[in-house]
Design a protein around this motif. Structure first.
Motif, PDB file in Angstrom:
ATOM      1  N   PHE A 154       1.010  -1.226  -0.099  1.00  0.00           N
ATOM      2  CA  PHE A 154       0.023   0.027   0.085  1.00  0.00           C
ATOM      3  C   PHE A 154       0.909   1.297   0.108  1.00  0.00           C
ATOM      4  N   ARG A 155       2.163   1.206  -0.246  1.00  0.00           N
ATOM      5  CA  ARG A 155       2.829   2.487  -0.254  1.00  0.00           C
ATOM      6  C   ARG A 155       2.288   3.065  -1.273  1.00  0.00           C
ATOM      7  N   ARG A 156       2.794   4.637  -1.197  1.00  0.00           N
ATOM      8  CA  ARG A 156       2.201   5.477  -2.319  1.00  0.00           C
ATOM      9  C   ARG A 156       3.408   5.987  -3.266  1.00  0.00           C
ATOM     10  N   GLY A 157       3.241   5.906  -4.374  1.00  0.00           N
ATOM     11  CA  GLY A 157       3.914   6.278  -5.380  1.00  0.00           C
ATOM     12  C   GLY A 157       5.555   5.330  -5.500  1.00  0.00           C
ATOM     13  N   ASP A 158       6.569   6.269  -5.571  1.00  0.00           N
ATOM     14  CA  ASP A 158       7.753   5.454  -5.376  1.00  0.00           C
ATOM     15  C   ASP A 158       8.359   5.295  -3.982  1.00  0.00           C
ATOM     16  N   ARG A 159       7.691   5.505  -2.866  1.00  0.00           N
ATOM     17  CA  ARG A 159       8.201   5.576  -1.455  1.00  0.00           C
ATOM     18  C   ARG A 159       8.580   3.805  -1.419  1.00  0.00           C
ATOM     19  N   VAL A 160       9.650   3.821  -0.767  1.00  0.00           N
ATOM     20  CA  VAL A 160      10.141   2.423  -0.476  1.00  0.00           C
ATOM     21  C   VAL A 160      10.293   2.004   0.887  1.00  0.00           C
ATOM     22  N   SER A 161       9.903   2.943   1.909  1.00  0.00           N
ATOM     23  CA  SER A 161       9.952   2.590   3.452  1.00  0.00           C
ATOM     24  C   SER A 161       8.483   2.061   3.839  1.00  0.00           C
ATOM     25  N   THR A 162       8.367   1.206   4.273  1.00  0.00           N
ATOM     26  CA  THR A 162       7.263   0.519   4.923  1.00  0.00           C
ATOM     27  C   THR A 162       6.534   1.409   5.878  1.00  0.00           C
ATOM     28  N   ASP A 163       7.358   2.424   6.507  1.00  0.00           N
ATOM     29  CA  ASP A 163       6.928   3.527   7.370  1.00  0.00           C
ATOM     30  C   ASP A 163       6.233   4.598   6.650  1.00  0.00           C
ATOM     31  N   GLU A 164       6.246   4.655   5.361  1.00  0.00           N
ATOM     32  CA  GLU A 164       5.632   5.676   4.653  1.00  0.00           C
ATOM     33  C   GLU A 164       4.296   5.118   3.597  1.00  0.00           C
ATOM     34  N   VAL A 165       3.610   4.182   4.418  1.00  0.00           N
ATOM     35  CA  VAL A 165       2.487   3.517   3.613  1.00  0.00           C
ATOM     36  C   VAL A 165       1.340   4.609   3.672  1.00  0.00           C
ATOM     37  N   GLU A 166       0.308   4.166   3.023  1.00  0.00           N
ATOM     38  CA  GLU A 166      -0.938   5.228   3.094  1.00  0.00           C
ATOM     39  C   GLU A 166      -1.385   4.926   4.666  1.00  0.00           C
ATOM     40  N   PRO A 167      -1.442   6.162   5.053  1.00  0.00           N
ATOM     41  CA  PRO A 167      -1.635   6.197   6.567  1.00  0.00           C
ATOM     42  C   PRO A 167      -2.855   5.388   6.828  1.00  0.00           C
ATOM     43  N   LEU A 168      -4.047   5.280   5.981  1.00  0.00           N
ATOM     44  CA  LEU A 168      -5.243   4.649   6.370  1.00  0.00           C
ATOM     45  C   LEU A 168      -4.808   2.916   6.465  1.00  0.00           C
ATOM     46  N   GLU A 169      -4.276   2.492   5.567  1.00  0.00           N
ATOM     47  CA  GLU A 169      -3.967   1.052   5.542  1.00  0.00           C
ATOM     48  C   GLU A 169      -3.008   0.472   6.666  1.00  0.00           C
ATOM     49  N   GLY A 170      -1.961   1.380   6.797  1.00  0.00           N
ATOM     50  CA  GLY A 170      -0.870   1.082   7.565  1.00  0.00           C
ATOM     51  C   GLY A 170      -1.660   1.184   9.069  1.00  0.00           C
ATOM     52  N   GLU A 171      -2.247   2.022   9.451  1.00  0.00           N
ATOM     53  CA  GLU A 171      -3.076   2.274  10.405  1.00  0.00           C
ATOM     54  C   GLU A 171      -3.951   1.276  10.706  1.00  0.00           C
ATOM     55  N   LEU A 172      -4.901   0.575   9.878  1.00  0.00           N
ATOM     56  CA  LEU A 172      -5.920  -0.362   9.965  1.00  0.00           C
ATOM     57  C   LEU A 172      -5.070  -1.730  10.005  1.00  0.00           C
ATOM     58  N   LEU A 173      -3.978  -1.827   9.319  1.00  0.00           N
ATOM     59  CA  LEU A 173      -3.247  -3.257   9.723  1.00  0.00           C
ATOM     60  C   LEU A 173      -2.815  -3.317  11.071  1.00  0.00           C
ATOM     61  N   GLU A 174      -2.349  -2.301  11.722  1.00  0.00           N
ATOM     62  CA  GLU A 174      -2.072  -2.548  13.464  1.00  0.00           C
ATOM     63  C   GLU A 174      -3.304  -2.367  14.115  1.00  0.00           C
ATOM     64  N   ARG A 175      -4.210  -1.759  13.828  1.00  0.00           N
ATOM     65  CA  ARG A 175      -5.466  -1.658  14.592  1.00  0.00           C
ATOM     66  C   ARG A 175      -6.183  -3.128  14.561  1.00  0.00           C
ATOM     67  N   ASP A 176      -6.151  -3.629  13.164  1.00  0.00           N
ATOM     68  CA  ASP A 176      -6.850  -4.959  13.105  1.00  0.00           C
ATOM     69  C   ASP A 176      -6.125  -5.984  13.991  1.00  0.00           C
ATOM     70  N   HIS A 177      -4.817  -5.860  13.877  1.00  0.00           N
ATOM     71  CA  HIS A 177      -3.965  -6.816  14.519  1.00  0.00           C
ATOM     72  C   HIS A 177      -4.103  -6.867  15.985  1.00  0.00           C
ATOM     73  N   GLN A 178      -4.213  -5.573  16.668  1.00  0.00           N
ATOM     74  CA  GLN A 178      -4.382  -5.472  17.848  1.00  0.00           C
ATOM     75  C   GLN A 178      -5.973  -6.163  18.480  1.00  0.00           C
ATOM     76  N   LEU A 179      -6.780  -5.739  17.646  1.00  0.00           N
ATOM     77  CA  LEU A 179      -8.139  -6.375  17.951  1.00  0.00           C
ATOM     78  C   LEU A 179      -8.159  -7.621  18.135  1.00  0.00           C
ATOM     79  N   ILE A 180      -7.452  -8.482  17.030  1.00  0.00           N
ATOM     80  CA  ILE A 180      -7.277  -9.998  17.018  1.00  0.00           C
ATOM     81  C   ILE A 180      -6.596 -10.454  18.302  1.00  0.00           C
ATOM     82  N   VAL A 181      -5.564  -9.740  18.676  1.00  0.00           N
ATOM     83  CA  VAL A 181      -4.694  -9.988  19.900  1.00  0.00           C
ATOM     84  C   VAL A 181      -5.366 -10.026  21.142  1.00  0.00           C
ATOM     85  N   ALA A 182      -6.402  -8.950  21.272  1.00  0.00           N
ATOM     86  CA  ALA A 182      -7.025  -8.845  22.427  1.00  0.00           C
ATOM     87  C   ALA A 182      -8.320  -9.833  22.512  1.00  0.00           C
TER      88      ALA A 182
END
Length: 156
Positions: A36-64
């Motif tokens: 889900f990175r945007r354009g030519d960004r190569v860092s996984t820290d620079e993903v689309e904010p929505l998808e990166g945030e959702l990945l972590e939020r959904d992971h935390q939901l499953i962990v809980a």
């Protein structure tokens, strides 16, 4: 959208949610975020904010969740990730190969106990769905009015 790409989006979503709350998650999250990175960004820290945030939020939901509730939670999360991957494939069809690699990597890193299959069946417009996952479906259906006695037949 091509049927093969729809199946790929479904497989990718299933793999991502199956990896949540497992030892495979860190690698899976990095690979999924990379998709889900945007354009030519190569860092996984620079993903689309929505998808990166959702990945972590959904992971935390499953962990809980309690172990017994995780499968249901994963099944409910999968359609959202399938939609995101479908939209990604529509805008960037070249991402298909990367999604295939993501699915392969996650499936190979999940233990057999952690592998999950999620099946979503939808019937519309008075349709019927007969589905099985790892089993057999046997359907005996009589036309209306031809039901055996005691089986929905209102006549004696």
């Amino acid at each position: 959208m091509d049927d093969a790409l729809l199946v790929l989006a479904q497989a990718g979503a299933g793999a991502v949610v199956a990896a949540m709350a497992t030892d495979a998650w860190n690698s899976a999250r990095t690979r999924a975020a990379h998709l889900f990175r945007r354009g030519d960004r190569v860092s996984t820290d620079e993903v689309e904010p929505l998808e990166g945030e959702l990945l972590e939020r959904d992971h935390q939901l499953i962990v809980a969740m309690e172990d017994r509730d995780r499968d249901e939670a994963r099944a409910r999360l999968q359609p959202g990730w399938e939609l995101r991957l479908r939209l990604l494939l529509e805008s960037r069809p070249e991402a298909a190969e990367e999604i295939r690699r993501l699915v392969d990597e996650i499936e190979s890193s999940l233990g057999s106990a952690e592998r999950r299959s999620v099946q979503i069946n939808t019937a519309r417009d008075h349709g019927q769905v007969f589905a099985a996952q790892g089993g057999t479906v046997i359907v005996h259906q009589a036309s209306p009015g031809n039901s055996p006695p005691g089986r929905g037949n209102t006549e004696g």
